[in-house]
Design a protein around this motif. Structure first.
Motif, PDB file in Angstrom:
ATOM      1  N   PRO A  47       6.728  -0.692   7.819  1.00  0.00           N
ATOM      2  CA  PRO A  47       7.369   0.374   8.583  1.00  0.00           C
ATOM      3  C   PRO A  47       6.492   1.607   8.652  1.00  0.00           C
ATOM      4  N   ILE A  48       6.429   2.242   9.804  1.00  0.00           N
ATOM      5  CA  ILE A  48       5.653   3.471   9.955  1.00  0.00           C
ATOM      6  C   ILE A  48       6.503   4.506  10.665  1.00  0.00           C
ATOM      7  N   GLU A  49       6.159   5.771  10.456  1.00  0.00           N
ATOM      8  CA  GLU A  49       6.959   6.845  11.033  1.00  0.00           C
ATOM      9  C   GLU A  49       6.518   7.185  12.451  1.00  0.00           C
ATOM     10  N   THR A  93       9.827   2.714  12.635  1.00  0.00           N
ATOM     11  CA  THR A  93      11.205   2.609  12.156  1.00  0.00           C
ATOM     12  C   THR A  93      12.145   3.440  13.011  1.00  0.00           C
ATOM     13  N   GLU A 149       0.258   7.027  13.085  1.00  0.00           N
ATOM     14  CA  GLU A 149       0.087   6.381  11.794  1.00  0.00           C
ATOM     15  C   GLU A 149      -0.074   4.874  11.963  1.00  0.00           C
ATOM     16  N   ASN A 179       0.819  -1.211   0.000  1.00  0.00           N
ATOM     17  CA  ASN A 179       0.000   0.000   0.000  1.00  0.00           C
ATOM     18  C   ASN A 179       0.851   1.258   0.000  1.00  0.00           C
ATOM     19  N   MET A 218      10.105   1.889   1.516  1.00  0.00           N
ATOM     20  CA  MET A 218      11.535   1.833   1.772  1.00  0.00           C
ATOM     21  C   MET A 218      12.336   2.173   0.525  1.00  0.00           C
ATOM     22  N   ILE A 226      14.491  17.231   0.896  1.00  0.00           N
ATOM     23  CA  ILE A 226      14.522  16.531   2.181  1.00  0.00           C
ATOM     24  C   ILE A 226      15.955  16.186   2.580  1.00  0.00           C
ATOM     25  N   LEU A 282       9.916  11.531  -0.443  1.00  0.00           N
ATOM     26  CA  LEU A 282       8.955  11.677   0.654  1.00  0.00           C
ATOM     27  C   LEU A 282       8.332  10.341   1.019  1.00  0.00           C
ATOM     28  N   ILE A 316       9.239  16.291   8.752  1.00  0.00           N
ATOM     29  CA  ILE A 316       9.968  15.020   8.756  1.00  0.00           C
ATOM     30  C   ILE A 316      11.199  15.095   9.645  1.00  0.00           C
ATOM     31  N   ILE A 321       9.317   8.299   2.800  1.00  0.00           N
ATOM     32  CA  ILE A 321       9.536   8.085   4.226  1.00  0.00           C
ATOM     33  C   ILE A 321       8.260   8.361   5.021  1.00  0.00           C
ATOM     34  N   ALA A 322       7.388   9.231   4.486  1.00  0.00           N
ATOM     35  CA  ALA A 322       6.177   9.586   5.221  1.00  0.00           C
ATOM     36  C   ALA A 322       5.173   8.441   5.261  1.00  0.00           C
ATOM     37  N   VAL A 323       5.261   7.520   4.306  1.00  0.00           N
ATOM     38  CA  VAL A 323       4.322   6.408   4.331  1.00  0.00           C
ATOM     39  C   VAL A 323       5.040   5.080   4.539  1.00  0.00           C
ATOM     40  N   GLY A 324       6.328   5.134   4.834  1.00  0.00           N
ATOM     41  CA  GLY A 324       7.040   3.912   5.130  1.00  0.00           C
ATOM     42  C   GLY A 324       7.390   3.080   3.917  1.00  0.00           C
ATOM     43  N   GLN A 349      -3.232   2.387  10.739  1.00  0.00           N
ATOM     44  CA  GLN A 349      -3.060   1.205   9.897  1.00  0.00           C
ATOM     45  C   GLN A 349      -3.561  -0.040  10.609  1.00  0.00           C
TER      46      GLN A 349
END
Lengths: 422, 338, 493
Positions: B173-175, B150, B179, A288, A371, C336, A364, C436, A366-369, B183
């Motif tokens: 992985p989530i920030e 993470t 969040e 996702n 990788m 970023i 970006l 971030i 990283i905002a939703v994981g 999920q």
């Protein structure tokens, strides 16, 4: 009064470095260079000093150490005992994957919306304007987060597919499942496959290339080339006789038949995803995070591309359209033969910079994981090893390389289609 | 061109404003404020309220240190930090102390050159799953999708756990915790793993907390504690003994309610030493004699802080468990104030 | 005799067009139902709109404005019998925080004032259709309104009276004289109001002072630096030649700022203490943080961008390649990564012991980032300028700097304004990335807010609110930029 003589040979004086325009530019440049070098040297010496104080000597040996973390979305095999370098490579491929998918989708949506914005249909044109303004004026980071939230909240969880009367069901003959963990689609498999080539042995950058896939793609491309030859022959005949022979069935035949034959020889079949345990098993799983990032980036960039396309089409003077109409071309042909080829020249340079933006915005993830390289190398690896300087430096260089490559390739293309002015 | 110089002016202002040196205590005193690194937002541990005041278990420790050093619990500058920026911020002296639910590990202590001053919360990594998943043990999670934050030790623990038990899993992985929660609730992951305290805190805010179970396995030890930079033992002592003072105060029955009374003098010499009416412990630390009294008055003793921020009476509802005093079956056992 | 006429001698009265081609019906027919395909499209589009609104509107319409927590929201929504509804209590409770972050509540007038003054400072640069009187009138009006929000004191009352008088006087002249009357008066020798660009120049120093506070003498000293630079240039140019004078005119202010300004400010403050309560940049947050980063970075990057663009255009090989390397490097990496540099590396690059706070570091990196893009925008402006302008400047015998200052830059910058605005829009949107690295801009704050037990679990309301905030800003800016583009185009051709 004037006599043409050689100017007297001046002896070189120091002040000439400033006052003589022959030397002055050199002086300025050297001063600038020295200033910049001093600045860089100063930064480096500071860095060395600070790192020494912290007791962290710059070293890249951490790249060889075992990473220890898992990555879910990956194009190549990877497990948590692999090295950090391998993890970074997985991330890099993920970056390229989403950038590639994003550029294609953004172009398709962008052209579609851009053309529809010029539609005579008031509702459609307004709707497209709303779309463009909505996406352009809200930060892409928010879109990424929002699309992710929408995916998670609206699509069914895999457990909804279970039971006697499931709340959700798979589509396209039980082969595709849209869940909030991502999309499960069938994967191409070969029962009589000729195997993979393992490149780079056991090194961190190793990857496998499927020979089956190469065979299929090669056959397909060969078919395309031959169909191109057929088109050219048809052009020649048309130029000579004025009649254009019917070619589509030939073209279809040379493209489809060999490809199907190769597929059949290799024993092609689709591996469908099936519900097993907690998840679907089999098939290809697009996570996702990938979907959300891909959709958000392409929809966001498409809004900009739509504007570029619209501007490009509007830039073609009305006389061109009218002249084409006077020649008796139909509406669709006017678009494809007269307007678009000319508009393309206006469109391509800004399009390149949108592709670059999309690629850079993919960081970006990283905002939703998802990788990507930012998530692996500049994310988890940085956190686990504490090597900020090295990881960020490598990461920036990688992005720089990607950007420069894209702009180089696209500029080549741009040069190819540029108007040859006589 | 004129505008370049705003930056110039700012630069000068900033450069004259602060320069780090080894003596953190002097810096803090000169600045009149303690800079304390906290989480950007973790339920119960650190979060800004509507007025911008940081509240929570970790934030309370910052206030205690500020009160001990400067006599004013509000002389704290809270610096929200992410998992990525927390260590660099501490190493670069952007914060004086990091109180951000950070696990004390060997490599962080030795390799990253920090000094953990103690443990303010004994935690462990656990799993939460919806009841209707029908899972009763983490070992039944073969093939499950696991949501995980993470940049923390939980990630490595998880990989280790599944490898040791030879079962497969799919990490998501989530920030941020928020969040992960979204999920998990939507079923995008089967189980959610993080520190058990975090799981409890998260579960408490669900619409129907009883529909979720926390699995019995605790797969790691997570001693969470504040930390300071290597190389300034005096400052480390202050940070360590402020934490100890809070815990000892609970053990000795000193609360924010009775502290004024006890500070006037009591029969228990250890309380007297702690509150500075006897001996010169404060002086040894380079602080006022009533440093510990100030620290305790900032938000109460350890037990009071716990009860107020994450305890059973709060929506988070954590039991003391391991974090009870050693007399009550926990493992909080501070060295004597002597 | 010739009664037979084959030509009509009088016209028939005009008839109305058929009803199906005019009015509402005609319009609908032409624009929405022109053919089968168009009709289908229209129906599909309307269906989509209805479907989307049908899902969103009931959710938005939720009487939860006064709820104190998510649980209360759930109760209210449950009581109203709906399946789901928005929880607006969080916005009600937190919107000041989303706008101002941790900026002290009693001082929030300052950023608000700075924000409104920003527009007034920008008017002479961007809207060249407003008269000077209008500009000064607006300035006096904003200041006058602002005084009502400050603590009243004797001084304030005097200031109020003065400002009220100014507002009334300028307002009266505005109403009393039309533009052409005024032009005649000026032609007849009436005194004009001073150029509002003076305020724009002052604003550059006023804004940091309003936002960060502190003694008034720091910005005054910073402004003095320019005066020093200008004096150095004026005095030394005849003696040492232009180039040396320019170099010294750059060096002298830098020395002043680095070494003497602090002393000057503290000395003057000791003599004549006047200042605002200082606010540390850590306390900036929410939209204030986004706007501060965006505006500062764009303002500072403009001169840097000009220098880089000129460097890239110049025929000095080394200067050119340095500029190209810088621009391409910055444009080749994502923002970023530059923010990571700001958050974890910048302090390592600077001398040991330097401690910028994170917001200043982010502003620095955002400026560096914006300057590369700005350089490209200005380069576009330079390239769009007809070659004749350069040649004419040469023909007049102007040297490089004079030609740039008097001929090239004014025109090139004017062409670049839409590009500059869109760079600003892009940067403003990109400021959300600071969440971030842990800064509490609106997006970052949304996470912190959800860490409050009352609001844990809220998603859509916060993101929707933030999206709306950004939309309002960027949409109006982009509309303005489009308007400007049209205006500039007619001017130019």
């Amino acid at each position: 009064m004037t006599t043409l003589t050689d100017p007297p040979k001046e002896s070189f004086r120091l002040s000439m470095l400033i006052y003589d325009s022959r030397y002055r530019s050199m002086t300025i440049q050297i001063v600038a260079l020295i200033a910049v070098l001093t600045l860089i040297g100063w930064l480096i010496s500071n860095t060395a000093q600070n790192l020494a104080d912290l007791g962290k000597q710059p070293s890249f040996s951490f790249l060889g150490e075992s990473a220890g973390y898992d990555i879910n979305q990956r194009l190549i095999d990877y497990e948590n005992q692999d090295s950090h370098l391998r993890a970074a490579f997985v991330g890099l491929l993920n970056t390229l994957l989403v950038a590639f998918m994003g550029c294609i989708a953004a172009t398709l949506v962008g052209v579609f919306v851009g053309v529809l914005r010029l539609s005579n249909n008031w509702v459609v044109a307004r709707l497209m304007t709303i779309y463009v303004e909505m996406f352009r004026n809200v930060p892409v980071l928010l879109w990424i987060i929002l699309v992710m939230a929408i995916l998670i909240e609206t699509l069914p969880a895999p457990r909804a597919f279970r039971g006697e009367t499931p709340e959700a069901s798979m589509m396209l003959g039980d082969s595709v499942a849209f869940t909030n963990r991502g999309f499960y689609v069938p994967e191409p498999l070969f029962s009589r496959g000729i195997g993979d080539v393992h490149l780079f042995g056991e090194a961190a950058l190793r990857f496998d290339v499927s020979l089956d896939l190469i065979a299929v793609v090669a056959t397909f491309i060969a078919g395309l080339l031959i169909s191109g030859l057929i088109t050219r022959r048809a052009d020649r005949i048309q130029a000579a006789t004025g009649d254009r022979p019917r070619t589509w069935h030939w073209k279809a035949a040379v493209i489809v038949i060999p490809t199907v034959a190769v597929l059949a020889i290799l024993g092609f079949y689709l591996g469908k995803p099936e519900l097993q345990g907690f998840n679907f098993a089999g098939g290809t799983h697009m996570r996702n995070s990938l979907i959300a990032l891909w959709l958000a980036l392409s929809l966001y960039t498409a809004a900009f591309i739509a504007e570029i396309v619209r501007a490009g089409i509007l830039a073609i003077s009305k006389g061109q359209t009218e002249a084409a109409a006077a020649l008796g071309l139909r509406q669709r042909r006017i678009m494809s033969l007269v307007v678009l080829p000319q508009a393309l020249r206006v469109i391509i340079p800004p399009l390149i910079s949108q592709y670059l933006n999309l690629t850079k915005n993919s960081s970006l993830a990283i905002a939703v994981g998802y990788m990507d390289i930012t998530g692996t190398l500049m994310g988890i690896t940085l956190n686990q090893t504490g090597r900020e300087l090295e990881t960020i430096l490598i990461g920036m260089l990688i992005y720089l390389t990607i950007s420069l490559t894209i702009s180089f390739v696209m500029n080549l293309y741009n040069d190819a289609v540029k108007l040859r002015e006589r | 061109m004129k505008k370049t110089f705003i930056l110039g002016a700012l630069t000068v202002a900033a450069m004259s404003a602060g320069a780090a040196s080894a003596a953190t205590l002097d810096d803090v005193k000169a600045r009149g404020k303690l800079e304390c690194g906290v989480n950007t937002g973790l339920v119960g541990f650190a979060a800004p309220d509507a007025n911008g005041r940081w509240e929570g278990f970790d934030a309370a420790y910052c206030r205690a240190v500020a009160a001990a050093v400067l006599g004013d619990p509000d002389a704290v500058e809270f610096v929200p930090l992410t998992t990525k920026t927390r260590f660099t911020a501490l190493a670069a002296a952007e914060v004086d102390v990091l109180s951000r639910n950070t696990t004390w590990t060997f490599s962080r202590d030795v390799d990253l050159k920090f000094e953990f001053v103690g443990v303010n919360y004994y935690d462990g990594q656990g799993f939460m799953a919806p009841k209707n998943l029908g899972v009763s043990s983490a070992k039944e999670l073969d093939g499950a999708t696991v949501c995980i934050q993470t940049g923390t030790t939980t990630e490595l623990n998880l990989a280790d756990f599944f490898r040791a038990n030879n079962i497969s899993y799919e990490p998501v992985p989530i920030e941020t915790n928020a969040e992960g929660q979204t999920q998990y609730l939507a079923g995008a992951c089967d189980v959610y793993t993080t520190d058990a305290s975090g799981l409890a805190a998260t579960r408490a805010t669900f619409e129907d907390p009883s529909a979720h179970v926390i699995l019995p396995e605790i797969i790691s030890k997570e001693p969470l504690g504040p930390l300071v930079r290597h190389g300034d033992p005096e400052w480390g002592d202050i940070a360590r003994w402020t934490l100890n003072a809070l815990i000892a105060a609970e053990e000795l029955g000193v609360t924010s309610a009775n502290i004024e009374e006890l500070a006037a003098g009591s029969d228990n010499p250890e309380i007297n030493r702690l509150l500075g009416t006897e001996g010169n412990l404060g002086e040894m630390l380079g602080l006022e004699a009533d440093w510990a009294k100030n620290a305790i008055m900032a938000g109460g003793n350890y037990g009071e802080i716990f009860a107020k921020t994450i305890g059973e009476s709060t929506p988070i509802g954590l039991a003391r468990g391991l974090n009870a005093q050693w007399k009550d079956g926990g493992i909080l056992y501070v060295p004597p104030f002597r | 005799m010739n009664d037979l006429s084959f030509v009509r001698t009088e016209m028939l009265p005009e008839r109305d067009p058929p009803p199906s081609t005019t009015g509402v019906i005609g319009w609908l027919r032409k624009n929405m139902f022109d053919g089968v395909w168009n009709t289908l499209l229209t129906i599909a589009s309307i269906g989509l709109i209805v479907w989307v609104l049908g899902h969103i509107l009931p959710w938005i319409w939720s009487p939860t404005w006064n709820a104190g927590s998510l649980d209360q929201c759930r109760e209210i929504v449950g009581a109203s019998g709906k399946a789901s509804g928005a929880c607006w209590g969080v916005i009600h409770e937190r919107w000041p925080q989303m706008l101002y972050g941790f900026y002290p509540a009693e001082l929030r007038l300052r950023p608000t004032l700075a924000f409104f003054l920003l527009f007034i400072a920008l008017i002479p640069v961007l809207f060249n259709m407003i008269s000077r009187r209008m500009n000064w009138f607006l300035l006096a009006l904003v200041l006058f309104v602002a005084t009502f929000f400050t603590a009243s004191s004797a001084l304030m009352i005097v200031v109020q009276i003065v400002l009220a008088a100014a507002v009334l006087y300028i307002g009266y002249t505005l109403v009393a004289n039309s533009g052409s009357d005024r032009a005649e008066q000026i032609a007849a020798g009436a005194r004009r109001l001073p150029n509002p660009l003076i305020f724009t120049a002052l604003y550059v120093f006023l804004m940091p002072w309003l936002l960060w506070g502190g003694t008034i003498w720091t910005p005054v000293g910073a402004a003095l630096g320019f005066v020093i630079g200008w004096l150095v240039f004026r005095l030394l140019a005849p003696v040492l030649g232009t180039l040396t004078a320019i170099i010294l005119a750059f060096a002298a202010p830098v020395l002043w700022w680095l070494l003497l300004n602090g002393l000057f400010a503290s000395a003057m403050h000791a003599i004549l203490p006047f200042g605002l309560e200082p606010v540390e940049s850590r306390q900036f947050g929410g939209l204030l943080l986004s706007v501060t980063i965006g505006v500062t970075a764009i303002a500072v990057s403009l001169p840097m961008g000009i220098v880089l663009a000129l460097g890239r255009q110049s025929d000095l090989v080394i200067v050119k390649s340095l500029s190209v390397i810088f621009i391409e490097f910055i444009r080749g990496v994502p923002l970023i990564t530059l923010l990571f540099v700001a958050s974890v590396l910048l302090n390592i690059f600077l001398p040991p012991g330097t401690d910028f706070d994170i917001i200043l570091r982010v502003i620095i990196m955002a400026t560096v980032f914006a300057s590369a893009y700005m350089a490209e925008v200005i380069r576009g402006g330079l390239a769009a300028l007809p070659k004749g302008q350069y040649e004419a400047a040469d023909a007049l015998g102007l040297d490089y700097w004079k030609a740039q200052r008097l001929i090239i830059m004014p025109q090139a910058l004017k062409i670049s304004i839409p590009g500059i605005v869109s760079t600003f829009i892009g940067l403003f949107k990109d400021t959300t990335l600071v969440s971030i690295i842990g800064l509490l801009d609106p997006v970052g704050l949304s996470n912190s807010i959800r860490a409050d037990t009352n609001w844990n679990g809220i998603v859509w309301e916060l993101y929707g609110f933030i999206a709306l905030l950004f939309f309002i800003f960027t949409f109006s800016m982009s509309r303005y930029s489009m308007y400007l583009e049209r205006r500039l185009r007619t001017d130019h051709r």
